[in-house]
Motif scaffolding. Structure first.
Motif, PDB file in Angstrom:
ATOM      1  N   ILE A  81       0.858  -1.166   0.000  1.00  0.00           N
ATOM      2  CA  ILE A  81       0.000   0.000   0.000  1.00  0.00           C
ATOM      3  C   ILE A  81       0.903   1.228   0.000  1.00  0.00           C
ATOM      4  CG2 ILE A  81      -1.916   1.132   1.213  1.00  0.00           C
ATOM      5  CD1 ILE A  81      -2.396  -1.818   0.282  1.00  0.00           C
ATOM      6  N   GLY A  82       0.648   2.154  -0.916  1.00  0.00           N
ATOM      7  CA  GLY A  82       1.485   3.339  -1.041  1.00  0.00           C
ATOM      8  C   GLY A  82       0.799   4.578  -0.503  1.00  0.00           C
ATOM      9  N   PHE A  83       1.602   5.485   0.048  1.00  0.00           N
ATOM     10  CA  PHE A  83       1.097   6.753   0.561  1.00  0.00           C
ATOM     11  C   PHE A  83       2.080   7.866   0.224  1.00  0.00           C
ATOM     12  CE2 PHE A  83      -0.208   3.498   3.638  1.00  0.00           C
ATOM     13  CZ  PHE A  83      -1.561   3.751   3.784  1.00  0.00           C
ATOM     14  N   THR A  84       1.583   9.080   0.286  1.00  0.00           N
ATOM     15  CA  THR A  84       2.476  10.234   0.354  1.00  0.00           C
ATOM     16  C   THR A  84       2.137  10.967   1.652  1.00  0.00           C
ATOM     17  OG1 THR A  84       0.874  11.549  -0.897  1.00  0.00           O
ATOM     18  CG2 THR A  84       2.665  10.543  -2.151  1.00  0.00           C
ATOM     19  N   ALA A  85       3.131  11.671   2.185  1.00  0.00           N
ATOM     20  CA  ALA A  85       2.919  12.447   3.406  1.00  0.00           C
ATOM     21  C   ALA A  85       2.949  13.926   3.031  1.00  0.00           C
ATOM     22  CB  ALA A  85       3.998  12.135   4.439  1.00  0.00           C
ATOM     23  N   PRO A  86       1.777  14.575   2.955  1.00  0.00           N
ATOM     24  CA  PRO A  86       1.739  15.984   2.534  1.00  0.00           C
ATOM     25  C   PRO A  86       2.518  16.887   3.494  1.00  0.00           C
ATOM     26  CG  PRO A  86      -0.484  15.053   2.635  1.00  0.00           C
ATOM     27  CD  PRO A  86       0.433  14.048   3.252  1.00  0.00           C
ATOM     28  N   VAL A  87       2.500  16.514   4.775  1.00  0.00           N
ATOM     29  CA  VAL A  87       3.282  17.269   5.768  1.00  0.00           C
ATOM     30  C   VAL A  87       4.472  16.386   6.135  1.00  0.00           C
ATOM     31  CG1 VAL A  87       3.237  18.291   8.079  1.00  0.00           C
ATOM     32  CG2 VAL A  87       1.159  18.302   6.654  1.00  0.00           C
ATOM     33  N   PRO A  88       5.722  16.919   6.058  1.00  0.00           N
ATOM     34  CA  PRO A  88       6.891  16.090   6.371  1.00  0.00           C
ATOM     35  C   PRO A  88       6.725  15.412   7.731  1.00  0.00           C
ATOM     36  CG  PRO A  88       7.583  18.207   5.516  1.00  0.00           C
ATOM     37  CD  PRO A  88       6.090  18.285   5.694  1.00  0.00           C
ATOM     38  N   ASP A  89       6.999  14.105   7.766  1.00  0.00           N
ATOM     39  CA  ASP A  89       6.785  13.300   8.955  1.00  0.00           C
ATOM     40  C   ASP A  89       8.164  12.824   9.423  1.00  0.00           C
ATOM     41  OD1 ASP A  89       6.092  11.352  10.832  1.00  0.00           O
ATOM     42  OD2 ASP A  89       4.311  10.725   9.700  1.00  0.00           O
ATOM     43  N   ALA A  90       8.691  13.449  10.494  1.00  0.00           N
ATOM     44  CA  ALA A  90      10.070  13.196  10.943  1.00  0.00           C
ATOM     45  C   ALA A  90      10.280  11.748  11.370  1.00  0.00           C
ATOM     46  CB  ALA A  90      10.418  14.133  12.096  1.00  0.00           C
ATOM     47  N   ARG A  91       9.169  11.074  11.766  1.00  0.00           N
ATOM     48  CA  ARG A  91       9.312   9.682  12.195  1.00  0.00           C
ATOM     49  C   ARG A  91       9.809   8.796  11.053  1.00  0.00           C
ATOM     50  NH1 ARG A  91       3.331   8.608  13.995  1.00  0.00           N
ATOM     51  NH2 ARG A  91       3.134   9.613  11.977  1.00  0.00           N
ATOM     52  N   LEU A  92       9.558   9.251   9.810  1.00  0.00           N
ATOM     53  CA  LEU A  92       9.929   8.419   8.664  1.00  0.00           C
ATOM     54  C   LEU A  92      11.413   8.485   8.350  1.00  0.00           C
ATOM     55  CD1 LEU A  92       6.889   9.333   6.392  1.00  0.00           C
ATOM     56  CD2 LEU A  92       7.215   7.225   7.696  1.00  0.00           C
ATOM     57  N   ASP A  93      12.135   9.372   9.047  1.00  0.00           N
ATOM     58  CA  ASP A  93      13.545   9.596   8.716  1.00  0.00           C
ATOM     59  C   ASP A  93      14.505   8.637   9.411  1.00  0.00           C
ATOM     60  OD1 ASP A  93      12.645  11.647   7.159  1.00  0.00           O
ATOM     61  OD2 ASP A  93      12.997  13.205   8.680  1.00  0.00           O
ATOM     62  N   THR A  94      14.041   7.920  10.441  1.00  0.00           N
ATOM     63  CA  THR A  94      14.939   7.013  11.165  1.00  0.00           C
ATOM     64  C   THR A  94      14.314   5.614  11.232  1.00  0.00           C
ATOM     65  OG1 THR A  94      13.892   7.429  13.318  1.00  0.00           O
ATOM     66  CG2 THR A  94      15.691   8.909  12.673  1.00  0.00           C
ATOM     67  N   PRO A  95      15.156   4.569  11.352  1.00  0.00           N
ATOM     68  CA  PRO A  95      14.613   3.201  11.470  1.00  0.00           C
ATOM     69  C   PRO A  95      13.699   3.073  12.689  1.00  0.00           C
ATOM     70  CG  PRO A  95      16.975   3.134  11.079  1.00  0.00           C
ATOM     71  CD  PRO A  95      16.623   4.573  11.297  1.00  0.00           C
ATOM     72  N   GLU A  96      14.078   3.716  13.812  1.00  0.00           N
ATOM     73  CA  GLU A  96      13.256   3.623  15.029  1.00  0.00           C
ATOM     74  C   GLU A  96      11.904   4.288  14.800  1.00  0.00           C
ATOM     75  OE1 GLU A  96      16.338   5.094  15.019  1.00  0.00           O
ATOM     76  OE2 GLU A  96      17.370   3.251  15.633  1.00  0.00           O
ATOM     77  N   GLY A  97      11.927   5.444  14.147  1.00  0.00           N
ATOM     78  CA  GLY A  97      10.689   6.166  13.870  1.00  0.00           C
ATOM     79  C   GLY A  97       9.781   5.384  12.936  1.00  0.00           C
TER      80      GLY A  97
END
Ligand SMILES: [Zn+2]
Length: 179
Positions: A81-97
Motif C-alpha cells: 500500500i502506497g502513501f504520500t505524506a503531505p506534511v513532512p513526517d520526521a518519524r519516517l527519517d529514522t529506522p526507530e521512527g
C-alpha cells in the motif's frame, strides 16, 4: 461437460475483463450468445478478498497518520500500500521512527479486526462502485472483499519503506477459517 481453467486479465485500454484459458488450443468453438457455466475457485477468491480488504484497512490506518493513499497492489505475495505524506513526517527519517509508525498502523489494523466492522459497497451518483469499511474508510474499488473485518486473519504489516517521497507498506493477509 468440458471444464477449462481461465485467468481473468483486465485490458487497460477498454477496462474489459478477458478470460484467458491456458489450454485455449483445446477449447471448442464458441458462438455469440452461447451459454457457458462458470465456477469460482473459492480458495483463491477468499484469499484475494482478504488481501484486498486488508489493503483498504491499511489505507485507513495510514490516513489516520495524516498520509494520503497513493498507488497500491493487492497481488498475493507482493501486496503493498502506497502513501504520500503531505506534511513532512520526521518519524519516517529514522529506522526507530519507521518502526514506531509501523506499530501504530498494526495497532489500528488489529483494533478494527477485533471490532469486526462491516464492509459494504454501493454505487456513487456516477455509477462507480464504492467500498466502505464501516465509517473508517471508503474507496473506489471493483475488487472482491470480505463481509466484515473479523473475517481477516493474520494481517501482517511486514515492513515500511520510504523511497523518493513514497511510503510503502508491504503486507499479507488471509481469510479466517470458517467453523
Ligand atoms: Zn478493494
Amino acid at each position: 461437460m468440458d471444464a477449462h481453467a481461465v485467468t481473468p486479465v483486465r485490458d487497460r485500454g477498454s477496462g474489459l475483463v478477458v478470460a484467458v484459458a491456458a489450454d485455449r488450443a483445446m477449447l471448442p468453438a464458441f458462438w455469440v450468445g452461447q451459454p457457458v457455466g462458470v465456477r469460482i475457485d473459492l480458495v483463491a477468491r477468499t484469499a484475494h478478498a482478504a488481501l484486498h480488504t486488508a489493503g483498504h484497512l491499511i489505507e485507513a490506518a495510514g490516513r489516520e497518520q495524516g498520509w494520503v493513499p497513493a498507488a497500491n497492489s493487492h497481488f498475493p505475495g507482493q501486496a503493498r500500500i502506497g502513501f504520500t505524506a503531505p506534511v513532512p513526517d520526521a518519524r519516517l527519517d529514522t529506522p526507530e521512527g519507521r518502526e514506531e509508525v509501523t506499530e501504530a498502523l498494526r495497532a489500528a489494523v488489529a483494533r478494527a479486526v477485533v471490532w469486526d466492522l462491516p464492509v459494504t459497497w454501493g454505487n456513487d451518483s456516477e455509477g462507480r462502485r464504492i467500498v466502505r469499511l464501516s465509517g473508517l474508510h471508503s474507496a473506489l474499488c471493483g475488487g472482491t472483499h470480505v463481509r466484515s473485518l473479523g473475517d481477516l486473519a493474520g494481517v501482517v504489516l511486514r515492513d515500511l519503506k520510504v523511497r523518493k517521497g513514497r511510503i510503502r507498506v508491504s503486507c499479507s493477509a488471509a481469510h479466517r477459517e470458517r467453523s
